[in-house]
Scaffold this active site. Sequence first.
Site: not given
Lengths: 150, 406
Positions: B226, B364
């Site tokens: 990320k 998630c």
Amino acid sequence: MFEDLRDLYQEVIFDHNRNPRNFHVMENYDRMVEGFNPLCGDRLTLFLKLDGETITDASFQGSGCAISTASVSLMTEIIKGKTQAEAEELFHTFHKITTGKSEELQLEAVGKLAVLAGVREFPARVKCATLAWHTLDAALKNEQQSISTE
Amino acid sequence: MTYPIEKIRADFPILNEKIRNKPLVYLDNAASCQKPQVVIDSLVNLYSHDYANVHRGVHTLSVRSTDLFEAAREKVKSFINAKSEKEIIFVRGATDAVNLVAQTYGKANIHAGDEIIITAMEHHSNIVPWQMLCEEKGAILKVAPMNLAGELLMPEFEALLNAKTKLVSIVHMSNALGTINPVEKIIELAHAQNIPVLLDGAQAIPHMVVDVQALDCDFYVFSGHKLYAPTGVGVLYGKQALLEAMPPYQGGGDMIRTVTFEKSTYAGLPHKFEAGTPSIAEVIGLGAAIGYLNSIGMEAIAAHEAELLAYATEQALKIDGLKIIGEAKEKGGILSFTLHRIHPHDIGTMLDSLGIAIRAGHHCAMPVMDFYKVPATARASFAMYNTKAEIDVLMSGIRNLIEMFG
């Protein structure tokens, strides 16, 4: 715009998404099974009424995308009056047309369901179309627990 | 100085891709970021010229790989302003780092009846490892609530802190909502009662300056992918005294000092927690990504993304039937939304046909979806290379798909 999606989002699908058929809780059902796709959160509850081998009524509740809502809506229409064996046969044919594994697409064998064949080109959306049928399969096999596409 | 957006976009080769014959508009950065050429080159150069296993051989390539690998650790140390390289543990990702802390610090220090505090906006990776630990130990997981804007309720959080609290584990920036939590205050409150704090920085680290000494957090975890680096590498930062007192995580090569069949002694930090051959190329790629970010400057990146978020929010609010999920005052570059009677999965497929990549799903964070009573949301998340023009493409796509659905 959205030219690539014409095969996936046909007018029949929008219609069933806006006005799902047999969208209600069934009193005195014989089978009730929950289907769940944990990847997208689609959740449906399928109710069946049986008379011996014959499915006399089908309804559902739940929330999902247009593909999954249209698929379960169309399914509840088409399985009414079918025997359990006929419904299972339809499930297998439907599975073939949506996963594209069949050499010759038996589109005529599935009637109205053929509008969902477009998901073959969208692997990420196949489970949206098949969730209803996996849930039906579990209901016909009288598996009580929730079923999941994963 | 103006933000060098054209140069930055030219540095990311994938941004030239056509998706379904349309220019790619990549807005799924909260799931994973694209990689600049220097990161791609670092992998190619390593495997072409310098690669061997690290910390092993006396031969030249092993020394070269080890030097590059340890130089990456030094870069991470400086990037988050840790005191020492010994506090930088390379793991597989943020998830792995949380599990490491749960299985070592947690197992050693958390017992029956003890409490761990998380928040209502955690990613599954900062819920499930603690649930597993609590189940094993008979400890209790406490969840600090949030308001409808997606902001942590600080009085309620403070009220949860007590003598039984053994750890606070909190997301720095929420992946589903974009909320940036008041972590300085959280740490101050927890430390006043001698409770250590873990920050899940997976979303925060690509978007802001993170200084672990200024924050005074006890653990900070993040993933490389990320942060414009390869997958398969992440970082656990821990204060040295805590890491030293913790038992090892996995056993194996590299994490030992001596081994006999009777007993083994463990290596010092950071190697004690790095059993087996690490993700060598990926760690070196992480070092390259940090070098790239430093060349632009995290303050400049944060300012650019704040501008994008403000613009996207303003444009989104003009669309009838669009509801933004997550409206915290302190927010990073994430626009989570729903459209009236159009499922996020349909939004995702339709936007993809226009070359626009967003995420559709529960991110998630199923408890967050339950809180807002939605099965899923659509999420556009911004990175250093995104532009207002791309946000215009997104908004026009949303308007068109609403029309198509009727």
